[in-house]
Design an enzyme around this catalytic site. Structure first.
Site, PDB file in Angstrom:
ATOM      1  CG  HIS A 146      -2.064   0.900   1.137  1.00  0.00           C
ATOM      2  ND1 HIS A 146      -2.012   2.237   1.419  1.00  0.00           N
ATOM      3  CD2 HIS A 146      -3.319   0.648   0.712  1.00  0.00           C
ATOM      4  CE1 HIS A 146      -3.191   2.777   1.205  1.00  0.00           C
ATOM      5  NE2 HIS A 146      -4.016   1.847   0.761  1.00  0.00           N
ATOM      6  CG  ASP A 192      -8.249  -4.291  -3.096  1.00  0.00           C
ATOM      7  OD1 ASP A 192      -7.454  -3.345  -3.244  1.00  0.00           O
ATOM      8  OD2 ASP A 192      -9.487  -4.150  -3.114  1.00  0.00           O
TER       9      ASP A 192
END
Ligand code: SDX
Length: 393
Positions: free
Chosen positions: A270, A328
């Site tokens: 991320h 996700d």
């Protein structure tokens, strides 16, 4: 607050904006919406209440919540003429392609909520977007599988309405499974807003020119589609299916570490989180709960995901680069268990993130100092030179 920070290659940049909506501490793995931690909201609240919180800044009273839910419910249908828009697409179009097109066209049907200088129109546009996105996403799905559209039902809650519009068929009665409805609502809540991610920044930049909100949300949908962003949930499940069995995991981890291989572990890493994404933690718990309640706790994809997470987190490469599962990584497993094809994973992310885009749009548009976004650049091209006639080249 807008600040200045310096990062490689040695040039400075400034934070894109001030905001009071969502706070992320990437090192601690903390996510707050208007000060409330995401795990508390996912466990105790529900999506439309979180929508109210993001939009207006406070948790609603019972009367405020009832009024808000009623306003959203009564805007869930789309103009009947819009049904013809879907017929212009091939049946094998990706549902995200349809959503970009249909949402962008909303301003052609709802002229009375496009003037952003009018607070009333801004409010109506906000409610319409929250209300109509599930309907448009469900219609995009139905169109791509050749089934008739299902209309929203005002006696259903937001998540149940979406599931029924996706899975009901005229030929038989359809009862929404409350386990799936609760899981759907939690997925909506976990994806609602996330500070200045790429698609939200796209919506803000588009809105800064004064473009109508529907066009700006369509721009956000287009950006979210990318596999590095919202498209990662689809790419992650397809990766887990390709891995297939735990004994193939080392091969994929080696590829993810190979600088010459463009492959990356989907659902990992991320831009901001250098610790666990708190949404992924809640999503993993939800995946365990939902699959157990559905009696498929031994789902092979979930087993591969858990073993992949274990091996990656034990690998020095991922520890050194601070790569952890993100939102996700587990969401696709739940959506697959619900019966959705992978092509619907990102449209569901778009439905959920609409409140984040709209809240951030509303916050920005209300700023009296608003100026059009105009990023600058570091020019690294040719210096000044004269034109050379073709005869002399
Ligand atoms: C979302 O911004 C948001 O908030 C987004 C989002 C939201 O809610 O809106 O959280 C939703 O988009 C989540 C991210 C979904 N994307 C994926 O899961 C795709 C796989 N992840 C990567 O593509 C990647 O992690 C990014 C794009 C998310 C971030 O990439 P960066 O900016 O390169 O990450 P980084 O700078 O922290 O990477 C550090 C290093 C780099 O190597 P070096 O240049 O230092 O040698 O780790 C490597 C990266 O190459 N790396 C990975 C990796 N992610 C980063 N290596 C292998 N597998 C990965 N998944």
């Amino acid at each position: 607050n807008a600040g200045v920070f310096t990062y490689d290659p040695g040039y400075t940049s400034t934070a894109s904006c001030d905001s009071t909506i969502t706070f992320i501490d990437g090192d601690k793995g903390e996510l707050l919406h208007r000060g409330y931690p995401i795990d508390q909201l996912a466990g105790k609240s529900h999506y439309l209440e979180v929508c109210y919180l993001l939009l207006y800044g406070e948790l609603p009273s019972p009367a405020q919540l009832e009024d808000f839910e009623s306003r959203v419910t009564n805007h869930t249908m789309i103009h009947e003429q819009m049904h013809f828009l879907f017929r212009g697409f091939r049946r094998d179009a990706h549902p995200m392609a349809i959503m970009v097109g249909v949402v962008g066209a909303l301003s052609a049907f709802y002229h009375d909520s496009t003037d952003i200088s009018d607070p009333w129109q801004r409010e109506v546009a906000s409610i319409r977007m929250i209300a109509k996105m599930p309907t448009i996403a469900a219609m995009a799905y139905k169109y791509t599988i050749g089934q008739p559209f299902e209309y929203p039902r005002n006696n259903l809650d937001y998540a149940s309405n979406f599931l029924r519009m996706c899975f009901a068929v005229p030929a038989e009665d359809y009862e929404v499974n409350p386990i799936l409805s609760r899981a759907m609502d939690r997925i909506f809540t976990l994806h609602a807003d996330h500070e200045q991610n790429a698609s939200t920044s796209t919506v803000r930049l588009a809105s800064s020119s004064g473009a109508n909100p529907f066009a700006c949300i369509a721009a956000g949908i287009a950006c979210l589609w990318g596999p590095a962003h919202g498209g990662a949930n689809q790419a992650c499940l397809e990766m887990l299916r390709e891995i297939g069995t735990p004994n193939r995991i080392p091969e994929f981890i080696a590829r993810a570490k190979d600088k010459d291989d463009p492959f990356r572990l989907m659902g990992f890493g991320h831009r901001v989180y250098k610790n666990f994404d708190p949404r992924a933690t809640v999503m993993k718990q939800s995946a365990d709960e939902v699959l157990e309640l559905l009696g498929i706790e031994n789902n092979p994809t979930l087993q591969v995901a858990k073993e992949l997470e274990r091996q990656a987190l034990a690998d020095p490469y991922f520890a050194e680069k601070k790569l952890f599962p993100n939102v996700d990584f587990y969401s696709g497993i739940i959506l697959e268990a619900m019966g959705f094809p992978t092509s619907m994973f990102t449209p569901i992310f778009a439905v959920s993130r609409t409140i984040g885009w709209i809240s951030q749009w509303k916050e920005m548009i209300a700023d009296p100092q608003l100026k059009i976004g105009r990023p600058r650049q570091l020019y690294k091209g040719e210096t000044l030179r004269d034109y050379v006639d073709i005869e002399k080249r």
